[in-house]
Design an enzyme around this catalytic site. Structure first.
Site, PDB file in Angstrom:
ATOM      1  N   GLN A   1     -51.700 -49.343  40.112  1.00  5.45           N
ATOM      2  CA  GLN A   1     -51.863 -48.276  40.711  1.00  5.45           C
ATOM      3  C   GLN A   1     -51.882 -46.879  40.657  1.00  5.45           C
ATOM      4  OE1 GLN A   1     -52.387 -47.720  45.779  1.00  5.45           O
ATOM      5  NE2 GLN A   1     -50.238 -46.812  44.714  1.00  5.45           N
TER       6      GLN A   1
ATOM      7  N   HIS B   1     -40.090 -46.590  50.432  1.00  2.00           N
ATOM      8  CA  HIS B   1     -40.642 -44.814  50.389  1.00  2.00           C
ATOM      9  C   HIS B   1     -39.511 -44.048  50.716  1.00  2.00           C
ATOM     10  CE1 HIS B   1     -43.466 -48.184  52.609  1.00  2.00           C
ATOM     11  NE2 HIS B   1     -44.359 -47.442  51.479  1.00  2.00           N
TER      12      HIS B   1
ATOM     13  N   LYS C   1     -43.598 -49.188  41.449  1.00  2.00           N
ATOM     14  CA  LYS C   1     -43.322 -50.631  42.178  1.00  2.00           C
ATOM     15  C   LYS C   1     -44.651 -51.247  42.688  1.00  2.00           C
ATOM     16  CE  LYS C   1     -43.711 -53.603  45.639  1.00  2.00           C
ATOM     17  NZ  LYS C   1     -44.111 -54.039  46.009  1.00  2.00           N
TER      18      LYS C   1
ATOM     19  N   GLN D   1     -59.106 -51.369  50.798  1.00  2.00           N
ATOM     20  CA  GLN D   1     -58.135 -51.936  49.809  1.00  2.00           C
ATOM     21  C   GLN D   1     -58.017 -53.051  50.045  1.00  2.00           C
ATOM     22  OE1 GLN D   1     -55.513 -48.453  49.563  1.00  2.00           O
ATOM     23  NE2 GLN D   1     -52.909 -50.351  49.834  1.00  2.00           N
TER      24      GLN D   1
ATOM     25  N   GLY E   1     -47.595 -47.513  55.699  1.00  2.00           N
ATOM     26  CA  GLY E   1     -46.493 -47.744  56.732  1.00  2.00           C
ATOM     27  C   GLY E   1     -45.164 -49.175  56.779  1.00  2.00           C
TER      28      GLY E   1
ATOM     29  N   HIS F   1     -39.587 -48.581  54.156  1.00  2.00           N
ATOM     30  CA  HIS F   1     -37.579 -48.886  53.855  1.00  2.00           C
ATOM     31  C   HIS F   1     -37.675 -48.084  52.485  1.00  2.00           C
ATOM     32  CE1 HIS F   1     -40.533 -50.496  50.108  1.00  2.00           C
ATOM     33  NE2 HIS F   1     -41.359 -50.581  50.670  1.00  2.00           N
TER      34      HIS F   1
ATOM     35  N   MET G   1     -38.336 -53.360  47.117  1.00  2.00           N
ATOM     36  CA  MET G   1     -38.315 -53.268  48.543  1.00  2.00           C
ATOM     37  C   MET G   1     -40.158 -53.062  49.139  1.00  2.00           C
ATOM     38  SD  MET G   1     -35.626 -51.359  49.506  1.00  2.00           S
ATOM     39  CE  MET G   1     -33.818 -51.077  49.198  1.00  2.00           C
ATOM     40  N   SER G   2     -40.068 -53.832  49.792  1.00  2.00           N
ATOM     41  CA  SER G   2     -41.542 -53.881  49.863  1.00  2.00           C
ATOM     42  C   SER G   2     -41.950 -54.267  51.760  1.00  2.00           C
ATOM     43  CB  SER G   2     -42.286 -55.317  49.280  1.00  2.00           C
ATOM     44  OG  SER G   2     -43.951 -55.393  49.886  1.00  2.00           O
TER      45      SER G   2
HETATM   46  P1  AMP Z   1     -47.211 -48.322  50.391  1.00  2.00           P
HETATM   47  O1  AMP Z   1     -47.130 -48.420  51.959  1.00  2.00           O
HETATM   48  O2  AMP Z   1     -46.740 -49.795  50.381  1.00  2.00           O
HETATM   49  O3  AMP Z   1     -48.141 -48.773  50.157  1.00  2.00           O
HETATM   50  O4  AMP Z   1     -46.365 -47.409  49.304  1.00  2.00           O
HETATM   51  C1  AMP Z   1     -46.301 -46.788  49.343  1.00  2.00           C
HETATM   52  C2  AMP Z   1     -46.029 -45.965  48.252  1.00  2.00           C
HETATM   53  O5  AMP Z   1     -44.879 -45.810  48.302  1.00  2.00           O
HETATM   54  C3  AMP Z   1     -46.644 -46.340  47.173  1.00  2.00           C
HETATM   55  O6  AMP Z   1     -46.438 -45.158  45.927  1.00  2.00           O
HETATM   56  C4  AMP Z   1     -45.598 -47.638  46.657  1.00  2.00           C
HETATM   57  O7  AMP Z   1     -45.532 -47.191  45.105  1.00  2.00           O
HETATM   58  C5  AMP Z   1     -44.349 -46.695  46.448  1.00  2.00           C
HETATM   59  N1  AMP Z   1     -43.323 -47.440  46.803  1.00  2.00           N
HETATM   60  C6  AMP Z   1     -43.496 -49.114  47.760  1.00  2.00           C
HETATM   61  N2  AMP Z   1     -42.238 -49.503  47.839  1.00  2.00           N
HETATM   62  C7  AMP Z   1     -41.835 -49.361  46.101  1.00  2.00           C
HETATM   63  C8  AMP Z   1     -39.864 -49.220  45.946  1.00  2.00           C
HETATM   64  N3  AMP Z   1     -39.772 -50.717  46.282  1.00  2.00           N
HETATM   65  N4  AMP Z   1     -40.085 -48.419  45.172  1.00  2.00           N
HETATM   66  C9  AMP Z   1     -40.657 -47.281  44.769  1.00  2.00           C
HETATM   67  N5  AMP Z   1     -41.527 -46.921  45.166  1.00  2.00           N
HETATM   68  C10 AMP Z   1     -41.771 -48.360  46.230  1.00  2.00           C
END
Ligand code: AMP
Length: 281
Positions: free
Chosen positions: A153, A37, A149, A61, A31, A34, A184-185
C-alpha cells in the site's frame, strides 16, 4: 481534539488551518487503534504543526466475503487514545457521504496493485488508492504517514502521489511489533489464544530468512522454501504468498540483490495476516 464527521465542515476547518500557515500531517486509518497507529501519530506530530487522523472502514477495499462487516470497531476507545496522543482533528466520515450511490470514479495504480496481495485481493488497492486520494483532497496535508506494515500500500500511494503530481510528502514508518515480534494489527483480535501463540513464527521466519540473506544466500527459491517449511511445521497451511521481491516494483527476484522485500500473507480461519522485512543487500 476537534471531531468532524461532515465533509463541508472539514473543508471549512482546513481553510482556517491553512490561513494560519500551519503545516498539516495526516494519518489515515480504519480505526480499532493500537500502538502501531499511535507511533505513526507521534511521528506526524514531530514533523508538522497540526495532526489530522481519519477513521474510516473503507468498503471499497473489501471484496464480497471478506471481513468488512466484522472488521473490529471501537470508536469510543479510539477517541480516548487520540485525545491522549494530542491529535488536533479527528475526521470520521460517514460511508454514504464518501461513496454515494452514484459514485463512479476510481484510481488504479497499474502493475503494483496486481502483485503480492493484489493477486488474491483483486480490487483491494484500487479501493485503497481511491479513498486515500479522496481523503488527501479533503485534508490537503503537507505530509502523510503510512506504515511499512502495509508495504505494498505504501509504495502504491507513493507512486500515485508521484504520478498525479500531488504536493504531499509520504513518510514511511517502521513496523511496530508485539514483544514476541508479531506485527501489530487490528485483525490480530481475530486470533484465538492458540493461534496467537504460534503466529509469532511469521516474524521469526522472516528474521531467519533475513539472516540467511545477510550471510550471502542469494537464491530466493531456497529461502522461500525455508519460510514455507517453518510455517507448515505449525500447521499454518493456508499461505497466500511468500515473496522475495524488489521493493520498488514488487517483481519477484531470481537473484537476491539490491533493495529487497521479503513479504508473506497467511490465513488462519477468518484472519488474514501480512508481514514483511525490507533490507538492502
Ligand atoms: P489500518 O488502520 O490497518 O488501515 O492502518 C492505518 C495505518 O497504520 C497504515 O498506514 C498502516 O500501515 C499503519 N499500521 C498498521 N499497523 C501498523 C504497525 N504494526 N506498524 C506500523 N504501522 C502500522
Amino acid at each position: 481534539m476537534k471531531i468532524i464527521q461532515n465533509i463541508s465542515n472539514l473543508k471549512k476547518e482546513i481553510v482556517k488551518i491553512k490561513a494560519k500557515g500551519l503545516k498539516i500531517s495526516f494519518v489515515p486509518t480504519m480505526g480499532y487503534l493500537h500502538d502501531g497507529h499511535l507511533k505513526l501519530i507521534e511521528k506526524a506530530k514531530k514533523i508538522s504543526d497540526f495532526v489530522i487522523v481519519s477513521i474510516f472502514v473503507n468498503p471499497l477495499q473489501f471484496a464480497p466475503g471478506e471481513d468488512y462487516l466484522n472488521y473490529p470497531r471501537d470508536i469510543k476507545e479510539d477517541q480516548k487514545k487520540l485525545k491522549k496522543s494530542k491529535v488536533n482533528l479527528l475526521f470520521i466520515p460517514k460511508g454514504e457521504k464518501i461513496f454515494p450511490e452514484n459514485f463512479k470514479t476510481y484510481v488504479e495504480v497499474k502493475d503494483l496493485s496486481s502483485k503480492l496481495c493484489g493477486k488474491v485481493r483483486f480490487s483491494h488497492f484500487k479501493g485503497a488508492a481511491t479513498i486515500v486520494l479522496k481523503l488527501f483532497n479533503l485534508v490537503k496535508p503537507d505530509f502523510a504517514v503510512f506504515g511499512k506494515k502495509d508495504f505494498q500500500q505504501l509504495i502504491i500511494i507513493k507512486r500515485m502521489v508521484k504520478d498525479l503530481n500531488l504536493n504531499i510528502k509520504i513518510i514511511p514508518h517502521p513496523i511496530i511489533r508485539e514483544k514476541d515480534g508479531l506485527a501489530m494489527s487490528s485483525r490480530n483480535s481475530y486470533l484465538t489464544q492458540e493461534e496467537r501463540k504460534k503466529i509469532s513464527v511469521l516474524y521469526q521466519a522472516l528474521k531467519e530468512a533475513k539472516s540467511f540473506i545477510l550471510n550471502k544466500e542469494d537464491n530466493p527459491v531456497k529461502i522461500k522454501k525455508f519460510i514455507k517449511k517453518r510455517l507448515l511445521e505449525l500447521q499454518i497451511n493456508n499461505i497466500d504468498y511468500i515473496s522475495i521481491c524488489n521493493q520498488e516494483n514488487l517483481e519477484e527476484l531470481k537473484v537476491i540483490k539490491g533493495k529487497i522485500l521479503i513479504a508473506l500473507a497467511v490465513k488462519l480461519r477468518n484472519a488474514r495476516l501480512i508481514d514483511n522485512i525490507d533490507l538492502l543487500v
